[in-house]
Design a protein around this motif. Structure first.
Motif: not given
Lengths: 251, 251
Positions: A159-160, A163-164, A167, A186-187, A189-191, A193-197, B201, B209, B212-213, B226
């Motif tokens: 993550v460090k 991903f970080e 992100y 959009v936020d 923090a949610h958008f 993850p949704s893209m990656i999903a 996801f 997450m 990350l957060f 979410r």
DNA sequence: ATTATCTAACTAACTGGTTAATTAACAATG
DNA sequence: CATTGTTAATTAACCAGTTAGTTAGATAAT
């Protein structure tokens, strides 16, 4: 007397077998990598390649070190000559895969494209990386599951390191686009993850797709189709409606 | 003489131990499931519950039958009394979980809502089911990975029994909405996976997450947030822009 | 001779699955 | 109503096969 005879018998047979094995090996590999000093780099790389495949397919618990050694055409002890243990081996593969991903993604994020084009380029690049490196999402999935069970010694580092940074850059990009008025509010923090999903899911669920649609979802044509669908989906969700700044791809 | 004495000793001690065990068990379980003919239903259910957790966390290869038995407070042999083997055990858990999911989803799909509201209700129901049954997506992920490796004996059945019926109904719903002019002209074969991806996801990547957060992404508040983000994302991607038929949820 | 590279054979620990024995409930019998 | 037999539920102890990791060398280049 008969006892010592049979013992001799056993020893003789064992030696015969050893000789036979040696001959076999020589003829099979045609003298390649016998004894020492063959090509160490090649061996190490072969091990990592084999580990990546085995781990991504079987997971850590299911991966068999013997299978890895066989796939790498190397003796099992060599794994432990180059790497401490199974876990370290896994870590090396993860860093290799995620490192390449980060490189590919930052190449796009560092470019000087306008926001709307850059986000599309980012999604496209991520999609393309996964499409041509299918073991990446598999390893990622495996590691996330291990992390949830509390068994991952790698997740913190991953993550460090990978991903970080990504992100944060994508998050900035989204904020910029929102400020400029091209993106919806959009936020990140949610958008993100949704893209990656949306990008990843198609590949990780391919076995289900294959049975649901009765065709191979991973042919180049199908992948191209999916790419377009992903870009359309994300574009529609991100770009302001009735705005002129929609470079979204449609079929 | 001393021999028969010691034999008696052993017998006596054994009986003492047996009595002690009985007492322990009685006090611990308060008379539940002593010796035989306790409550077979309860035992079976306890096993399935334990299997679900163990398998979802460790996967088939990582799951330990001993651990399952311990968690179910049952002897290991009882697993094999009720189920053929590990694989059958896994299959039973999968059918249980996916069966409940199908039920919850069809309850919404069978309702008589207008297209736009029904798709939102579908997404919401799916999200809620996963949010309150977190082992479901874990089992699904595991099984997809096994299927890719060609090791799943369940995937065919799961797709036919659960995914296919749901997919067809949602696909019809999308086509209807498109005909009615409320939905954009999307391809269900890509849109459905994209929706599921967005829904699932967040939960499967929760370990990332969290790191990350720097907060728990699975608190009720975060989950509600979410949920809204998912509905917004999917609504924006599906509903025709500049149309009045957008019941999408915003924060 | 030394060192880097490589291997076959081994072991200690573990794991899925089995077995034979044990227990409780219940029904039939004397 | 006690005794006996039957059957389903449950267990402790065991086993055969596997697996991560080790060891004691072998081989070749320097």
């Amino acid at each position: 007397m008969s006892r010592s005879e049979s013992r001799d018998d056993v020893r003789r047979r064992r030696e015969e077998i050893r000789d036979l094995r040696r001959q076999m090996r020589q003829s099979r590999h045609e003298l390649r990598r016998m004894g020492s000093r063959g090509q160490p780099e090649e061996s190490r790389a072969a091990i990592l390649r084999a580990v990546a495949i085995e781990f991504s397919e079987q997971g850590i618990a299911g991966a068999r070190t013997d299978a890895i050694a066989r796939a790498a055409k190397v003796n099992k002890a060599l794994l432990y000559y180059y790497f401490q243990d199974k876990e370290t081996l896994y870590g090396a593969v993860l860093d290799e895969a995620f490192g390449r991903m980060k490189l590919a993604i930052f190449q796009v994020l560092d470019s000087s494209l306008p926001s709307s084009e850059k986000i599309v380029a980012y999604v496209g690049a991520y999609f393309d990386f996964i499409a041509s490196n299918p073991i990446y999402p598999r390893l990622m999935q495996r590691e996330m599951m291990r992390a949830r069970a509390g068994d991952s010694v790698h997740i913190e580092r991953l993550v460090k390191s990978y991903f970080e940074p990504i992100y944060h850059r994508v998050s900035e990009l989204l904020h910029k686009g929102i400020r400029e008025g091209v993106f919806r509010k959009v936020d990140p923090a949610h958008f993100v993850p949704s893209m990656i999903a949306t990008i990843v899911f198609y590949f990780s669920s391919a076995p289900v797709m294959r049975r649901l649609f009765h065709f191979d979802p991973l042919t180049p044509e199908r992948i191209a189709e999916r790419r377009a669908a992903v870009l359309d989906f994300i574009s529609a969700a991100l770009f302001k409606p009735c705005s002129s700044a929609n470079p979204g791809v449609r079929q």
